[in-house]
Motif scaffolding. Structure first.
Motif, mmCIF file in Angstrom:
data_model
loop_
_atom_site.group_PDB
_atom_site.id
_atom_site.type_symbol
_atom_site.label_atom_id
_atom_site.label_comp_id
_atom_site.label_asym_id
_atom_site.label_seq_id
_atom_site.Cartn_x
_atom_site.Cartn_y
_atom_site.Cartn_z
ATOM 1 N N ARG A 1 -0.940 0.266 -12.041
ATOM 2 C CA ARG A 1 -0.547 -0.457 -13.263
ATOM 3 C C ARG A 1 0.858 -1.031 -13.139
ATOM 4 O O ARG A 1 1.177 -2.063 -13.726
ATOM 5 C CB ARG A 1 -0.618 0.481 -14.467
ATOM 6 N N LEU A 2 1.693 -0.377 -12.347
ATOM 7 C CA LEU A 2 3.084 -0.817 -12.204
ATOM 8 C C LEU A 2 3.257 -1.870 -11.117
ATOM 9 O O LEU A 2 4.368 -2.323 -10.875
ATOM 10 C CB LEU A 2 3.978 0.398 -11.913
ATOM 11 N N GLY A 3 2.159 -2.220 -10.442
ATOM 12 C CA GLY A 3 2.264 -3.359 -9.525
ATOM 13 C C GLY A 3 2.005 -3.104 -8.062
ATOM 14 O O GLY A 3 2.033 -4.046 -7.261
ATOM 15 N N VAL A 4 1.762 -1.847 -7.667
ATOM 16 C CA VAL A 4 1.427 -1.570 -6.268
ATOM 17 C C VAL A 4 -0.044 -1.950 -6.061
ATOM 18 O O VAL A 4 -0.909 -1.562 -6.844
ATOM 19 C CB VAL A 4 1.659 -0.088 -5.918
ATOM 20 N N ASP A 5 -0.336 -2.688 -5.020
ATOM 21 C CA ASP A 5 -1.694 -3.227 -4.847
ATOM 22 C C ASP A 5 -2.719 -2.151 -4.531
ATOM 23 O O ASP A 5 -3.819 -2.156 -5.076
ATOM 24 C CB ASP A 5 -1.684 -4.275 -3.727
ATOM 25 N N SER A 6 -2.400 -1.248 -3.625
ATOM 26 C CA SER A 6 -3.321 -0.183 -3.253
ATOM 27 C C SER A 6 -2.556 1.127 -3.182
ATOM 28 O O SER A 6 -1.446 1.166 -2.661
ATOM 29 C CB SER A 6 -3.976 -0.465 -1.900
ATOM 30 N N VAL A 7 -3.165 2.170 -3.712
ATOM 31 C CA VAL A 7 -2.523 3.487 -3.706
ATOM 32 C C VAL A 7 -3.510 4.486 -3.112
ATOM 33 O O VAL A 7 -4.665 4.549 -3.534
ATOM 34 C CB VAL A 7 -2.117 3.926 -5.130
ATOM 35 N N ILE A 8 -3.051 5.239 -2.121
ATOM 36 C CA ILE A 8 -3.941 6.137 -1.392
ATOM 37 C C ILE A 8 -3.520 7.583 -1.638
ATOM 38 O O ILE A 8 -2.384 7.956 -1.405
ATOM 39 C CB ILE A 8 -3.889 5.840 0.121
ATOM 40 N N VAL B 1 0.866 -1.185 0.000
ATOM 41 C CA VAL B 1 0.000 0.000 0.000
ATOM 42 C C VAL B 1 0.895 1.225 0.000
ATOM 43 O O VAL B 1 1.772 1.361 0.861
ATOM 44 C CB VAL B 1 -0.914 0.030 1.242
ATOM 45 N N ALA B 2 0.694 2.127 -0.961
ATOM 46 C CA ALA B 2 1.530 3.321 -1.062
ATOM 47 C C ALA B 2 0.689 4.572 -0.903
ATOM 48 O O ALA B 2 -0.387 4.682 -1.496
ATOM 49 C CB ALA B 2 2.263 3.356 -2.402
#
Length: 220
Positions: free
Chosen positions: A110-117, A96-97
């Motif tokens: 799209r680059l592979g991070v599961d969750s972006v906040i 999670v980023a």
């Protein structure tokens, strides 16, 4: 769960305090020495000082095979590098980023991070869901920290799965502003069915946040 928390300041301190109460196994990494000491003293927990974008730091902190990694630094780039390093080299199941630039939300996914906040991204989604000027003004009061927006993933064993919103007796002070059902964004209505793997974007107050999270994550 084994949870790694990297970077961040007061938001990291808050998350650590909440997760510690739930007896998760926490690994905390922070390269800001002063704030690392603050989090450690405030939560009576060890904090590993170091740069989490470096693989050797994650290795020394024994982050291997963690269930979740939260990247909370003020640098979008650092958070991306930390998440990708964690997934590629340390077999961390979910990343999670936090991002400052809302344009990075979709890019990082799209680059592979599961969750972006991104608070700005969530705010925009909520505004799009509001239909009146009055509601928009209320939504904007988030800047005064009077409301919060939270994203909660729905798991198959959660009690609300396969139920219509109108049939669920939610706690007070809750607004499900949108549902992410990959690849679609759903603006929910009363007859909208909650499905496993949905991501609920919920607007509520800081005082009601904990109760709502517990309610949504209640298991069958």
């Amino acid at each position: 769960m084994k949870i790694v928390i990297t970077g961040g300041k007061h938001e990291a301190d808050y998350i650590v305090s909440k997760l510690k109460k739930e007896h998760h196994q926490l690994i905390i990494i922070n390269q800001d020495i002063d704030f690392a000491e603050y989090i450690s003293a405030n939560n009576d927990i060890g904090v590993f000082p170091g740069d989490p974008t470096k693989a050797y730091v994650l290795s020394d902190a024994e982050a291997h095979n963690a269930d979740v990694l939260l990247a909370l630094s003020d640098s979008d780039t650092d958070n991306y590098i930390t998440c990708i390093t964690a997934k590629k080299l340390f077999n961390i199941k979910r990343t999670v980023a936090k991002v400052k630039n809302p344009k990075n939300v979709e890019l990082f996914k799209r680059l592979g991070v599961d969750s972006v906040i991104s608070s700005t991204y969530l705010l925009a989604q909520t505004i799009l869901n509001e239909s009146s000027v009055e509601n928009i003004i209320k939504t904007l009061s988030i800047e005064d920290e009077k409301i919060v927006m939270i994203e909660i993933g729905v798991e198959p064993e959660h009690n609300i799965v396969n139920k219509r919103l109108m049939d669920i007796k939610f706690p007070s002070n809750i607004n499900i502003s949108c549902i992410f059902r990959d690849p679609h964004v759903i603006i929910p209505k009363g007859d909208t069915l909650i499905k496993a793997d949905d991501k609920l974007i919920i607007v509520t107050t800081p005082n009601d946040q904990e109760e709502i999270v517990e309610f949504v994550q209640k298991r069958k």
